[in-house]
Enzyme design. Structure first.
Site, PDB file in Angstrom:
ATOM      1  N   ARG A 114       0.886  -1.170   0.000  1.00 21.22           N
ATOM      2  CA  ARG A 114       0.000   0.000   0.000  1.00 21.22           C
ATOM      3  C   ARG A 114       0.924   1.219   0.000  1.00 21.22           C
ATOM      4  NH1 ARG A 114      -5.424   1.467   1.642  1.00 21.22           N
ATOM      5  NH2 ARG A 114      -5.468   3.468   2.728  1.00 21.22           N
ATOM      6  N   HIS A 141      -6.910   1.247  -7.006  1.00 23.61           N
ATOM      7  CA  HIS A 141      -7.298   0.619  -5.739  1.00 23.61           C
ATOM      8  C   HIS A 141      -8.130  -0.620  -6.087  1.00 23.61           C
ATOM      9  CE1 HIS A 141      -7.925   0.031  -1.620  1.00 23.61           C
ATOM     10  NE2 HIS A 141      -8.493   1.153  -1.254  1.00 23.61           N
ATOM     11  N   GLN A 144     -10.447  -2.620  -3.474  1.00 23.44           N
ATOM     12  CA  GLN A 144     -11.653  -1.874  -3.129  1.00 23.44           C
ATOM     13  C   GLN A 144     -12.718  -2.051  -4.206  1.00 23.44           C
ATOM     14  OE1 GLN A 144     -12.512   0.140  -0.271  1.00 23.44           O
ATOM     15  NE2 GLN A 144     -14.463  -0.199  -1.309  1.00 23.44           N
ATOM     16  N   ASP A 236     -16.279   9.464  -2.587  1.00 23.70           N
ATOM     17  CA  ASP A 236     -15.071   9.305  -1.780  1.00 23.70           C
ATOM     18  C   ASP A 236     -14.741  10.675  -1.202  1.00 23.70           C
ATOM     19  OD1 ASP A 236     -12.752   8.322  -0.629  1.00 23.70           O
ATOM     20  OD2 ASP A 236     -11.627   8.171  -2.502  1.00 23.70           O
ATOM     21  N   CYS A 276     -16.066   4.263   0.048  1.00 24.88           N
ATOM     22  CA  CYS A 276     -14.969   3.353   0.400  1.00 24.88           C
ATOM     23  C   CYS A 276     -14.463   3.560   1.823  1.00 24.88           C
ATOM     24  CB  CYS A 276     -13.836   3.487  -0.601  1.00 24.88           C
ATOM     25  SG  CYS A 276     -13.182   5.153  -0.755  1.00 24.88           S
ATOM     26  N   ARG A 304     -14.604  -6.148   1.890  1.00 18.38           N
ATOM     27  CA  ARG A 304     -13.153  -6.099   1.662  1.00 18.38           C
ATOM     28  C   ARG A 304     -12.508  -7.400   2.153  1.00 18.38           C
ATOM     29  NH1 ARG A 304     -10.297  -1.335   1.299  1.00 18.38           N
ATOM     30  NH2 ARG A 304      -8.533  -2.751   0.969  1.00 18.38           N
TER      31      ARG A 304
END
Length: 317
Positions: A114, A141, A144, A236, A276, A304
């Site tokens: 990450r 991502h 996600q 987001d 998210c 997730r």
């Protein structure tokens, strides 16, 4: 809650040894296979499928969902995860990505990273001899987006033809959402202020995917027009990690792009709201929406875990 199930393929596709940097490297059939496995693992969470396997997790960006879902997922599948903060390993003191990749490959069965620069993920994948998973970078991502798709499938009972609308910054979350949803035949609309559009090359690849899948892609600067008839509305934060200095300017630029009850009145009566997380209530979304009856954000967050486990099991064995 609708738990629609994708019929598994007659013969399981092998994804063993593959990297996951972006969904552009995968086919719709492979994504469906992962979604099917995620649904199975959601109903059957514990196994020994990854017994003796170890995941190395490199974090240059802090995390809640990514760290806990990967770590818990490895444990539930009988494996083990090692948390590697970039400040605590030699990568933080100048060791090259290539050397880090080679060394870690001799210790662990897979690496999740990450980070900021996409090039770090691609370079890690190039030099590692074990699967590399993109836990987040500035461009993509992917994990996600797979959780988003699973949530849409659960709440709508299907994927193809569903109208999904992303409101806000054309960032890494938007990129992976656009890519995956068009690949799966959805009608994708992105609405953002001028100057905050997704990257041009990502838009081009998304349009190509839509043509091939029978889906569609539209970019607009009018959020009210965008959400008309929407089955899913997604947003987001307006200032992501690393953009703190831009936060005030972004608050001004994104006025009119808040997801609130007035905006959702233009959507389908059964609209589902996604985010998210983490969320800034009363900025990009009101509390009435994210904590209201149309919100599936915590189902989305839980997913997730299930998609991460599907990815790990598929790439490792």
């Amino acid at each position: 809650m609708n738990h629609s199930t994708i019929a598994p393929s007659p013969e399981k596709m092998s994804l063993k040894g593959r990297d996951l940097v972006t969904w552009l490297d995968y086919t719709a059939e492979e994504v469906h296979e992962l979604l099917s496995l995620a649904q199975y693992l959601k109903e059957n969470p514990y196994s020994k499928s990854l017994e003796g396997k170890t995941l190395g997790m490199i974090f240059e960006k802090s995390s809640t969902r990514t760290r806990v879902s990967f770590e818990a997922g490895m444990l539930q599948l009988g494996g083990h995860a090692i948390y590697l903060n970039s400040r605590d390993i030699q990568l933080g003191r100048g060791e090259s990505i290539a050397d880090t990749a080679r060394v870690l490959s001799s210790y662990v069965d897979g690496i999740m990273i990450r980070t900021f620069e996409t090039e770090k993920v691609t370079q890690l994948a190039e030099y590692a001899s074990v699967p590399v998973i993109n836990g987040l970078c500035d461009t993509y991502h992917p994990c996600q987006a797979l959780a988003d798709a699973l949530t849409i499938l659960e709440t709508k009972g299907t994927l193809k033809g569903v109208k999904v609308v992303y409101i806000g910054d054309g960032n890494n979350v938007a990129h992976s959402f656009m890519i995956l949803c068009t690949m799966l035949g959805m009608e994708v609309v992105v609405s953002c202020p001028k100057g905050y559009e997704p990257k041009e090359d990502i838009i081009g690849k998304t349009v190509d995917l839509a043509v091939n899948s029978g889906g569609s892609f539209t970019l607009t600067h009018d959020p009210n027009e965008a959400v008309k008839g929407a089955d899913v509305v997604y947003t987001d934060v307006w200032a992501s990690m690393g953009q703190e200095e831009e936060a005030f300017k972004r608050l001004q630029d994104f006025k009119g792009y808040q997801v609130n009850e007035d905006l959702l009145s233009h959507a389908s009566p059964n609209v589902t709201f996604l985010h998210c997380l983490p969320a800034h209530r009363e900025e990009e979304v009101t509390a009435a929406v994210i904590d209201g009856p149309c919100s599936a954000v915590f189902q989305q967050a839980e997913n997730r875990l299930h998609v991460q486990k599907a990815i790990l099991q598929s790439l490792f064995i």
